[in-house]
Write an enzyme that holds these catalytic residues in place. Structure first.
Site, short mmCIF file in Angstrom:
data_model
loop_
_atom_site.label_atom_id
_atom_site.label_comp_id
_atom_site.label_asym_id
_atom_site.label_seq_id
_atom_site.Cartn_x
_atom_site.Cartn_y
_atom_site.Cartn_z
N THR A 1 0.86 -1.19 0.00
CA THR A 1 0.00 0.00 0.00
C THR A 1 0.89 1.23 0.00
OG1 THR A 1 -1.79 -1.10 1.18
CG2 THR A 1 -1.55 1.25 1.61
N ARG B 1 -14.45 -6.78 0.71
CA ARG B 1 -13.81 -6.51 2.00
C ARG B 1 -13.29 -5.06 2.01
NH1 ARG B 1 -8.05 -5.32 2.98
NH2 ARG B 1 -7.66 -5.73 5.16
N VAL B 2 -13.49 -4.37 3.12
CA VAL B 2 -13.11 -2.95 3.20
C VAL B 2 -11.73 -2.82 3.87
CG1 VAL B 2 -13.71 -0.72 4.22
CG2 VAL B 2 -15.50 -2.16 3.21
N SER B 3 -10.84 -2.16 3.17
CA SER B 3 -9.49 -1.91 3.68
C SER B 3 -9.53 -0.75 4.69
CB SER B 3 -8.61 -1.54 2.50
OG SER B 3 -7.54 -0.77 2.91
N THR C 1 -0.11 1.37 7.00
CA THR C 1 -0.10 0.19 6.14
C THR C 1 0.01 -1.04 7.04
OG1 THR C 1 1.03 -0.97 4.34
CG2 THR C 1 2.40 0.38 5.77
N VAL D 1 -1.96 -4.94 8.17
CA VAL D 1 -3.22 -5.69 8.14
C VAL D 1 -4.37 -4.74 8.50
CG1 VAL D 1 -4.50 -7.60 9.15
CG2 VAL D 1 -2.05 -7.83 8.71
N GLY D 2 -5.24 -4.51 7.51
CA GLY D 2 -6.29 -3.52 7.68
C GLY D 2 -7.15 -3.75 8.90
#
Ligand code: ASP
Length: 280
Positions: free
Chosen positions: A154, A182-184, A203, A205-206
Site C-alpha cells: 500500500t 472486504r473494506v481496507s 499500512t 493488516v487492515g
C-alpha cells in the site's frame, strides 16, 4: 516543508534483493518529485500528486499493480484528508480507474465524500475519469498461482507545506484474495487521518489497523498535547497488546517526522530537501 512517503508494509517480506532495490530507488525518485512539487503547492495538492506517482508505479500495491480480490477482480481504495479544515474524502473498492486518489480528491468538493463500489465507479465516470485496467501481468500470475505471500505495498504520503498546513493520502489495492467487497483500512480514519496538528498514513493488516484505530488515535493524542513520538509509542503499545501487524508514518505541524512498525517490514522514505532517509 516536509514530506514522508511509504510503499507498504509487506513490501520487503517476500521479495528479492533486486525488487527491494527497485522499490527503494522508485521511492527515492518519487519523494524528490513530491518535495519539488511541495515548494509551489499546498500540502493537500502535494499528497495527491505524490500518491498518483506511487499509484502509477507497478511495484506498489495501489493503482497500477494492485492486488486481486478473491473473485479475480481488482477493487481499490484511497483516501485523502486535509488537515486545514479536517475534511476527509475517499473511495472504497472502486474498479477500473487509473488513480483512485484523484477520485478521492474530486469527492472533497462534494457533500457526500466517501463512495464505495458501483457508486464510486459511476461517480468517477460522471467526472470524466476514463475506464482503465490497473491489472499487471505479475499480479495476475501471482493470483493464478495462488501466491498469497507475495504481497506488495500500500502507499501513503504525509506533507507539511510552507503555510504550516498538513495533509495525508493513502491508496491500496487491498490485501489480495480477500472476500470480494472486504473494506481496507486505507479509506477509513484508522488508516488515514490528519488535522492541523498531525497527519498519519498506515499500512499493514487492515483489520488490525481498524481494531487499534491507529491514525485517528495518534493524531488525537498529538492534539491533546503528547509529542508525536509519545503518541506513536502509546498507540503501538496498544496495537502490540492485540498482536496487531502494522506500520505508520507521520508528521506534526512543527515538522517532526516519525514512523513506527510492529514488525520490521514497512518500506518508506523521507526527504528534507538535502537528505533522503530510506528505511528497510
Ligand atoms: N492496509 C491494507 C489493507 O489491509 C494492506 C496494506 O497496507 O498492505 O487493505
Amino acid at each position: 516543508m516536509k514530506i514522508v512517503i511509504h510503499g507498504g508494509f509487506f513490501s520487503e517480506s517476500s521479495q528479492s534483493d533486486e525488487t527491494k532495490l527497485k522499490k527503494q530507488s522508485a521511492l527515492k525518485d518519487i519523494i524528490k518529485k513530491g518535495y519539488d512539487f511541495l515548494q509551489e503547492h499546498s500540502a493537500l495538492e502535494t499528497v495527491v500528486y505524490t500518491t498518483t506517482l506511487l499509484e502509477d508505479c507497478p511495484l506498489f500495491n495501489a493503482g497500477i499493480g494492485s492486488q486481486i480480490q478473491g473473485d479475480g477482480k481488482i477493487r481499490m481504495s484511497a483516501a485523502i484528508m486535509n488537515g486545514l479544515d479536517c475534511k476527509f474524502s475517499g473511495v472504497i473498492n472502486i474498479e477500473d480507474v487509473k488513480n483512485p486518489v484523484l477520485v478521492a480528491e474530486k469527492l472533497l468538493g462534494e457533500e457526500d465524500r466517501v463512495l464505495s463500489g458501483h457508486g464510486a465507479k459511476k461517480y468517477a465516470a460522471s467526472q470524466g475519469f476514463k475506464a482503465f485496467s490497473t491489472e499487471t501481468k505479475e499480479r495476475r500470475e501471482e493470483f493464478n498461482l495462488k501466491l498469497k505471500s507475495s504481497k506488495t505495498g500500500t502507499v501513503g504520503c504525509v506533507a507539511l507545506d510552507k503555510n504550516g498546513n498538513l495533509s495525508v493520502a493513502t491508496s491500496t489495492g487491498g490485501k489480495g484474495f480477500e472476500i470480494p467487497g472486504r473494506v481496507s483500512d486505507s479509506a477509513t480514519i484508522a488508516g488515514n487521518y490528519a488535522n492541523k496538528d498531525c497527519a498519519i498514513s498506515c499500512t499493514g493488516v487492515g483489520e488490525d489497523i481498524i481494531n487499534a484505530a491507529i491514525a485517528c488515535k495518534i493524531v488525537t493524542r498529538v492534539t491533546d498535547g503528547q509529542s508525536i513520538e509519545t503518541a506513536f509509542d502509546k498507540t503501538f503499545t496498544e496495537l502490540n497488546e492485540i498482536d496487531g501487524f502494522a506500520g505508520a508514518i507521520g508528521l506534526d505541524s512543527k515538522g517532526n517526522m516519525y514512523w513506527k512498525e510492529s514488525h520490521p517490514k514497512i518500506v518508506f522514505a523521507a526527504y528534507d530537501g538535502t537528505n533522503t532517509f530510506m528505511f528497510q
